[in-house]
Every structure is written in C-alpha cells, then in structure tokens.
Design a protein around this motif. Structure first.
Motif, PDB file in Angstrom:
ATOM      1  N   SER A 144       6.585   5.909   7.887  1.00 20.72           N
ATOM      2  CA  SER A 144       6.238   4.947   6.848  1.00 20.72           C
ATOM      3  C   SER A 144       4.955   4.197   7.173  1.00 20.72           C
ATOM      4  O   SER A 144       4.043   4.109   6.347  1.00 20.72           O
ATOM      5  CB  SER A 144       7.384   3.940   6.681  1.00 20.72           C
ATOM      6  N   ILE A 145       4.865   3.658   8.390  1.00 23.30           N
ATOM      7  CA  ILE A 145       3.734   2.799   8.738  1.00 23.30           C
ATOM      8  C   ILE A 145       2.490   3.605   9.073  1.00 23.30           C
ATOM      9  O   ILE A 145       1.381   3.285   8.615  1.00 23.30           O
ATOM     10  CB  ILE A 145       4.114   1.892   9.925  1.00 23.30           C
ATOM     11  N   ASN A 146       2.644   4.675   9.850  1.00 31.98           N
ATOM     12  CA  ASN A 146       1.483   5.436  10.316  1.00 31.98           C
ATOM     13  C   ASN A 146       1.123   6.608   9.419  1.00 31.98           C
ATOM     14  O   ASN A 146       0.047   7.201   9.576  1.00 31.98           O
ATOM     15  CB  ASN A 146       1.732   5.941  11.740  1.00 31.98           C
ATOM     16  N   GLN A 147       2.036   6.964   8.506  1.00 33.19           N
ATOM     17  CA  GLN A 147       1.784   8.069   7.582  1.00 33.19           C
ATOM     18  C   GLN A 147       1.387   9.340   8.329  1.00 33.19           C
ATOM     19  O   GLN A 147       0.450  10.039   7.945  1.00 33.19           O
ATOM     20  CB  GLN A 147       0.701   7.672   6.572  1.00 33.19           C
ATOM     21  N   THR A 188       2.580   7.448  -2.488  1.00 32.53           N
ATOM     22  CA  THR A 188       3.889   7.519  -1.855  1.00 32.53           C
ATOM     23  C   THR A 188       4.860   8.301  -2.724  1.00 32.53           C
ATOM     24  O   THR A 188       4.692   8.390  -3.944  1.00 32.53           O
ATOM     25  CB  THR A 188       4.469   6.115  -1.595  1.00 32.53           C
ATOM     26  N   ASP A 189       5.884   8.848  -2.089  1.00 34.06           N
ATOM     27  CA  ASP A 189       6.887   9.628  -2.810  1.00 34.06           C
ATOM     28  C   ASP A 189       7.838   8.718  -3.583  1.00 34.06           C
ATOM     29  O   ASP A 189       8.510   9.163  -4.512  1.00 34.06           O
ATOM     30  CB  ASP A 189       7.674  10.485  -1.810  1.00 34.06           C
ATOM     31  N   GLN A 190       7.892   7.441  -3.214  1.00 35.04           N
ATOM     32  CA  GLN A 190       8.780   6.504  -3.871  1.00 35.04           C
ATOM     33  C   GLN A 190       8.159   5.983  -5.165  1.00 35.04           C
ATOM     34  O   GLN A 190       6.958   6.082  -5.380  1.00 35.04           O
ATOM     35  CB  GLN A 190       9.083   5.306  -2.954  1.00 35.04           C
ATOM     36  N   PRO A 241      10.366   0.141   3.451  1.00 36.07           N
ATOM     37  CA  PRO A 241      11.665  -0.075   4.095  1.00 36.07           C
ATOM     38  C   PRO A 241      12.410   1.246   4.256  1.00 36.07           C
ATOM     39  O   PRO A 241      12.322   2.117   3.390  1.00 36.07           O
ATOM     40  CB  PRO A 241      12.391  -1.022   3.132  1.00 36.07           C
ATOM     41  N   THR A 242      13.113   1.380   5.353  1.00 35.27           N
ATOM     42  CA  THR A 242      13.867   2.617   5.606  1.00 35.27           C
ATOM     43  C   THR A 242      15.326   2.303   5.866  1.00 35.27           C
ATOM     44  O   THR A 242      15.670   1.268   6.445  1.00 35.27           O
ATOM     45  CB  THR A 242      13.288   3.378   6.817  1.00 35.27           C
TER      46      THR A 242
END
Length: 428
Positions: A73-76, A280-282, A423-424
């Motif tokens: 999430s953070i570093n992609q 993003t996928d979201q 968020p995960t």
C-alpha cells in the motif's frame, strides 16, 4: 462351643479370600494398562504440541501478510511487499525456529479481493501474476502469504510418524476509503511561499536599475493583501514562475492562484493526490470542506475527481483560521446516508498553514470525532507559522500521521503518500 476363625470351613472364610483375589486382579489390570496410559499421555503431549505449532504458524502468517499488505500500500512495490513478508515472518517462531517464507509466487501471491453478494458477503481472492503487476498491466489490492514448515514431533514414535507439516494461509486486503479533505482557505494561503527569495529578486532588479525605489518598496514593505506591483515589476519577474508577482487582488478578481502562492502549492498537491487515487484498484470517494473564519462543506463524497480539481482551482483564500470548525463541517460528509459506504474506511485529511484562532479547538473536535466514530485523521502543515504541535496532537488522537512540508515538492510527496496509505485488513 465357638470355633476360631481359622477352624471354620473355607466357604465361611470367603470375604477375606475375595478381597485378596480382587487386589491381585487390580494389580494385574494396572500392569496391563500402564503402557496404554503412557502411550495416551505421549500422544496427548504431541497433540498439544501440534496444536501449539499450528497456532504459532497462524500468528506468524497473519503478521507476515499484514506487513506485506502495508508495504504494498505505502511503497506501491511488489518487491517491497515480499521483503516485508519475509522479514516479518522471520520475527515469529514456529516449532522453535523463525518462520521462513520463500520468495516465490507459491508462497507470496498478489491479487485482487472483492466482496461477494453485492459487497455484503465474504472477500474472494483472485491471483494475478507478479510480472503483470510489475509491468503495470494489472493493479492489485491483496497479498496472500502461505506459511509451511515440516516439524519433528516432540515425542518420537518407533514407527515412521515422527514429523508433521502445519500450514496456514493469510490474505491482507486494502479496503475502499471515504476521504474528507479539510483545506485551509484562510488569507495566509494566498501568501507567497518564499518572501526572502521574492525580496532578493526585487533587490537585484532595483540595484540593476530595472525597477524604481518606489516599485521596490511597494513589493517588499507592504502587507501581502496590499502589495501593489506595477506592470513593470510584473514584467521583470514574469520570467521566473516561482517569483511571479501577480497580486492577491488580481487573483480575487479572477484567474488562477499565483504559482508561488501557498494555495497553488496545495492545488498541485491535491491534484497529485487524486492522480494516485485514480490508479488504485479500490474505489475512493472524496469530499471537500474548507475553512477560514467559518467553514463550508463545498463538495459531498464524489468519485468524479474532476469536480474536486475544479473546486480547488477556483477557491480563493480570505480571512482567519478556524481549523476545528472545518473538521466539524467536513466530518458529516463521511456519514451521509446517500453517499457514504458502510464498509469503507473513513479518513480525514486536515491541511493548514497557520494557527487555529477561532472556536472550537481542533484537538477537542478530534477527541469528539474519534470517541463517536471509527475515523483515521491525518494532518498536514506547511509554512513555519503553522501550529505543528496542535496538528501532531490531532493526528495522534485520530490514529493517523502528521506531516510537515517546507516546499511545494514536499507537499506533493506528502499527499501522494497519504493517497498510497491504504488501510488494510486480514480477509482470510
């Protein structure tokens, strides 16, 4: 004449004989059952050890997947996710040894997770080849980690069953967010980001006799709202967009923010923030509230980011700084029954360049929000005049992170990081 017990017939001495017979039978039974009891005890020890090892495996795998998901999430970066999956797994002991997760797609798998039953059911994971992710062909939202070891039993048996292979799978999934941007539109946001550089440039022009003393004094001595730059000064500075001396009054009458103004820096940062969200996928929904002496909810939750971009581009700062009021005004957008999503994570991003000078206090507002709702609050400050201490406290209360930017590039990087900080949750 009474007989002595020993003179009586054996039939009459039955009870004592039977007790002796029963005692001998119990001893024989105990001798027969002792090996069986011992075997059962050894089996119970091994079963308990196996269950303990499975629990250790589950804990280690969950931690590894969660760390991998946060890194993704953070570093992609899939490589960063693999690094964290391995290093976090190794911090956990399974069967007396650190858990080792091989760096292969069998053990660390990337993919997408979607909820069944129109978003109300369980998450379903679909794997995506790492090569497609790294090449940019596919976006992913989840990481699946497989934990697997072959461990010896605590008590060895003479037969071949002397080891077992516990396994566990965990999936970390990035979830959708509803995001409220709370933006400072107080008058200081129309300020120039670097007065020293501007005044140095004006001084150079004056010494070179390209501007008059009056033009120089008007540029460096007046309040930002009252600065009056002649057409000559604007012409002389127009070659450097960082120092372009468009007046605040001209901005109020129309046009875009001066490139060297704090608002222009914020506009660029918000655009970079939205650029990341689009990739993003979201599905991220964004609302905008802004504050000066008062606060307004300028845009309800939207998936059409062009509306957000246009709103920020057209906003013109003025008046005081009511940070707490801005937070109070922006929070309801995350609760809007018609737009907010019940399963989306709620995030507030507060950006300011100053000090709260109008009630209510932002720290008090943050406490009230967190007490009532499950919301994450990030804070961003820019300029040395900002109240970093208060904003750090607000972020801490909101279980978020505080950022400070000294330059426009830093502000852009901060908003990009917040956009990537999805968020995960563990969905398996």
């Amino acid at each position: 004449m009474l007989r002595k017990p020993e003179d009586r017939p054996s039939a009459q001495r039955g009870p004592r004989c039977r007790r002796q017979q029963r005692s001998g039978s119990i001893m024989g039974l105990f001798a027969f059952m002792l090996p069986v009891i011992l075997i059962i005890c050894l089996m119970a020890i091994n079963v308990a050890y196996m269950q303990l090892t499975r629990t250790e495996m589950k804990v280690a795998t969950d931690a590894s997947a969660r760390a991998a998901g946060r890194a993704l999430s953070i570093n992609q970066s899939t490589n960063s996710a693999m690094d964290y999956a391995q290093s976090t797994a190794a911090l956990n002991m399974v069967a007396g040894k650190p858990l080792s997760v091989p760096r292969t797609e069998e053990y660390i798998t990337f993919g997408k997770s979607s909820r069944t039953n129109n978003g109300y059911g369980r998450y379903q994971f679909t794997a995506v080849p790492k090569a497609k992710v790294d090449s940019g062909q596919e976006q992913v939202s989840s990481v699946r980690v497989l934990g697997k070891v072959t461990a010896p039993l605590l008590i060895r048996y003479p037969q071949t069953f002397n080891q077992f292979t516990p396994t566990a799978t965990a999936i970390s999934t990035q979830v959708d967010r509803d995001i409220a941007l709370i933006l400072d539109r107080s008058g200081s946001m129309g300020d120039y980001k670097d007065y020293d550089a501007l005044e140095a440039a004006l001084n150079t022009l004056y010494k070179a006799k390209k501007i008059s003393k009056t033009e120089y004094n008007n540029g460096v001595a007046s309040d930002v709202y009252g600065r009056s730059y002649s057409s000559n000064v604007i012409k002389q500075l127009s070659g450097d967009p960082k120092l372009y001396a468009q007046t605040y009054q001209t901005w109020l009458n129309g046009g875009v923010a001066p490139e060297a103004s704090r608002w222009a820096l914020l506009r660029n940062a918000v655009n970079a923030f939205l650029d990341v969200l689009e990739k993003t996928d979201q599905k991220e929904l964004v609302s905008v509230a802004s504050f000066s002496s008062t606060a307004t909810l300028d845009l309800k939750l939207e998936s059409n980011y062009s509306l957000v971009r246009n709103l920020v581009a057209k906003t013109r700062p003025y008046n005081a700084t009511a940070i707490g009021k801005g937070m109070e005004t922006g929070m309801p957008s995350l609760l809007d029954a018609a737009r907010a999503r019940p399963f989306a994570a709620k995030t507030i991003v507060v950006m300011t360049d100053g000090i709260n000078n109008t009630n209510p206090d932002p720290v008090t507002v943050a406490k009230d929000i967190v007490k009532k709702y499950n919301v994450t609050i990030h804070t961003v400050t820019v300029s040395p005049d900002a109240d970093q201490s208060a904003m750090k406290t607000v972020a801490s209360i909101g279980h978020g992170k505080h950022y400070h930017a000294n330059t426009g590039d830093e502000l852009v990087a901060i908003f990009e990081e917040i956009a990537n900080n999805l968020p995960t949750i563990l969905t398996e």
